[in-house]
Design a protein around this motif. Structure first.
Motif, PDB file in Angstrom:
ATOM      1  N   UNK A 130      71.286  41.240   9.565  1.00  0.00           N
ATOM      2  CA  UNK A 130      71.914  42.384  10.216  1.00  0.00           C
ATOM      3  C   UNK A 130      70.847  43.231  10.872  1.00  0.00           C
ATOM      4  N   UNK A 131      71.079  43.623  12.131  1.00  0.00           N
ATOM      5  CA  UNK A 131      70.114  44.436  12.862  1.00  0.00           C
ATOM      6  C   UNK A 131      70.830  45.545  13.617  1.00  0.00           C
ATOM      7  N   UNK A 132      70.214  46.730  13.664  1.00  0.00           N
ATOM      8  CA  UNK A 132      70.795  47.795  14.492  1.00  0.00           C
ATOM      9  C   UNK A 132      70.379  47.573  15.943  1.00  0.00           C
ATOM     10  N   UNK A 133      71.353  47.624  16.841  1.00  0.00           N
ATOM     11  CA  UNK A 133      71.079  47.510  18.268  1.00  0.00           C
ATOM     12  C   UNK A 133      71.721  48.715  18.932  1.00  0.00           C
ATOM     13  N   UNK A 134      70.901  49.545  19.554  1.00  0.00           N
ATOM     14  CA  UNK A 134      71.379  50.766  20.190  1.00  0.00           C
ATOM     15  C   UNK A 134      71.382  50.614  21.703  1.00  0.00           C
ATOM     16  N   UNK A 135      72.335  51.284  22.332  1.00  0.00           N
ATOM     17  CA  UNK A 135      72.389  51.306  23.786  1.00  0.00           C
ATOM     18  C   UNK A 135      73.762  51.720  24.258  1.00  0.00           C
ATOM     19  N   UNK A 136      73.807  52.247  25.459  1.00  0.00           N
ATOM     20  CA  UNK A 136      75.074  52.655  26.064  1.00  0.00           C
ATOM     21  C   UNK A 136      75.708  51.473  26.770  1.00  0.00           C
ATOM     22  N   UNK A 137      76.947  51.207  26.456  1.00  0.00           N
ATOM     23  CA  UNK A 137      77.735  50.178  27.140  1.00  0.00           C
ATOM     24  C   UNK A 137      77.025  48.815  27.156  1.00  0.00           C
ATOM     25  N   UNK A 138      76.630  48.353  25.979  1.00  0.00           N
ATOM     26  CA  UNK A 138      75.908  47.082  25.850  1.00  0.00           C
ATOM     27  C   UNK A 138      76.692  45.925  26.474  1.00  0.00           C
ATOM     28  N   UNK A 139      78.007  45.956  26.353  1.00  0.00           N
ATOM     29  CA  UNK A 139      78.826  44.855  26.861  1.00  0.00           C
ATOM     30  C   UNK A 139      78.721  44.708  28.381  1.00  0.00           C
ATOM     31  N   UNK A 140      78.418  45.766  29.051  1.00  0.00           N
ATOM     32  CA  UNK A 140      78.350  45.733  30.508  1.00  0.00           C
ATOM     33  C   UNK A 140      76.996  45.252  31.028  1.00  0.00           C
ATOM     34  N   UNK A 141      75.905  45.530  30.288  1.00  0.00           N
ATOM     35  CA  UNK A 141      74.602  45.321  30.912  1.00  0.00           C
ATOM     36  C   UNK A 141      73.515  44.704  30.030  1.00  0.00           C
ATOM     37  N   UNK A 142      73.861  44.282  28.831  1.00  0.00           N
ATOM     38  CA  UNK A 142      72.829  43.793  27.911  1.00  0.00           C
ATOM     39  C   UNK A 142      73.204  42.424  27.347  1.00  0.00           C
ATOM     40  N   UNK A 143      72.213  41.581  27.184  1.00  0.00           N
ATOM     41  CA  UNK A 143      72.386  40.248  26.617  1.00  0.00           C
ATOM     42  C   UNK A 143      71.415  40.083  25.450  1.00  0.00           C
ATOM     43  N   UNK A 144      71.905  39.526  24.361  1.00  0.00           N
ATOM     44  CA  UNK A 144      71.058  39.187  23.219  1.00  0.00           C
ATOM     45  C   UNK A 144      70.597  37.744  23.392  1.00  0.00           C
ATOM     46  N   UNK A 145      69.302  37.513  23.228  1.00  0.00           N
ATOM     47  CA  UNK A 145      68.749  36.163  23.297  1.00  0.00           C
ATOM     48  C   UNK A 145      68.243  35.792  21.909  1.00  0.00           C
ATOM     49  N   UNK A 146      68.768  34.699  21.373  1.00  0.00           N
ATOM     50  CA  UNK A 146      68.356  34.184  20.069  1.00  0.00           C
ATOM     51  C   UNK A 146      67.515  32.929  20.327  1.00  0.00           C
ATOM     52  N   UNK A 147      66.382  32.879  19.688  1.00  0.00           N
ATOM     53  CA  UNK A 147      65.464  31.740  19.835  1.00  0.00           C
ATOM     54  C   UNK A 147      65.219  31.166  18.448  1.00  0.00           C
ATOM     55  N   UNK A 148      65.206  29.832  18.319  1.00  0.00           N
ATOM     56  CA  UNK A 148      64.984  29.216  17.012  1.00  0.00           C
ATOM     57  C   UNK A 148      64.468  27.800  17.166  1.00  0.00           C
ATOM     58  N   UNK A 149      64.016  27.258  16.057  1.00  0.00           N
ATOM     59  CA  UNK A 149      63.585  25.860  15.983  1.00  0.00           C
ATOM     60  C   UNK A 149      64.348  25.168  14.856  1.00  0.00           C
ATOM     61  N   UNK A 150      64.716  23.925  15.127  1.00  0.00           N
ATOM     62  CA  UNK A 150      65.327  23.092  14.086  1.00  0.00           C
ATOM     63  C   UNK A 150      64.206  22.481  13.254  1.00  0.00           C
ATOM     64  N   UNK A 151      64.567  21.770  12.210  1.00  0.00           N
ATOM     65  CA  UNK A 151      63.580  21.186  11.310  1.00  0.00           C
ATOM     66  C   UNK A 151      62.678  20.163  12.005  1.00  0.00           C
ATOM     67  N   UNK A 152      63.158  19.523  13.076  1.00  0.00           N
ATOM     68  CA  UNK A 152      62.334  18.556  13.811  1.00  0.00           C
ATOM     69  C   UNK A 152      61.424  19.238  14.830  1.00  0.00           C
TER      70      UNK A 152
END
Length: 92
Positions: A60-82
């Motif tokens: 869980x993380x706090x993300x602050x900003x006005x009207x996030x749905x209109x102008x903000x994108x969350x980018x998740x980066x990860x690696x699998x076991x391989x």
């Protein structure tokens, strides 16, 4: 030559129900490593280091900003076991 799967289901569930606290759940059956989050657009996200997440684990993380749905994108980066690396863009 190694067989490469044509597709890999996104392992994440993005939980928006408790804004401004947002959850990210590893919905896969495998542990994921080097998980990191970043924002594109206005908004702020606390600095954190890449983490490992077990199958079924949530963060869980706090993300602050006005009207996030209109102008903000969350980018998740990860690696699998391989060690294959993936990126997933998610809107609010």
């Amino acid at each position: 030559m190694q067989d490469v799967p044509l597709s890999y289901p996104v392992p994440w569930i993005f939980i928006r129900d408790h804004a401004p606290m947002y959850g990210l759940r590893n919905a896969s059956l495998e542990p994921l490593k080097h998980v990191s989050l970043a924002l594109i657009g206005p908004g702020s996200l606390p600095e954190h280091f890449p983490m490992a997440m077990s199958a079924g684990e949530s963060v869980w993380v706090p993300i602050d900003g006005d009207d996030l749905a209109r102008s903000t994108t969350l980018v998740v980066r990860w690696r699998r076991q391989n060690d294959d690396e993936y990126l997933w863009r998610c809107v609010f």
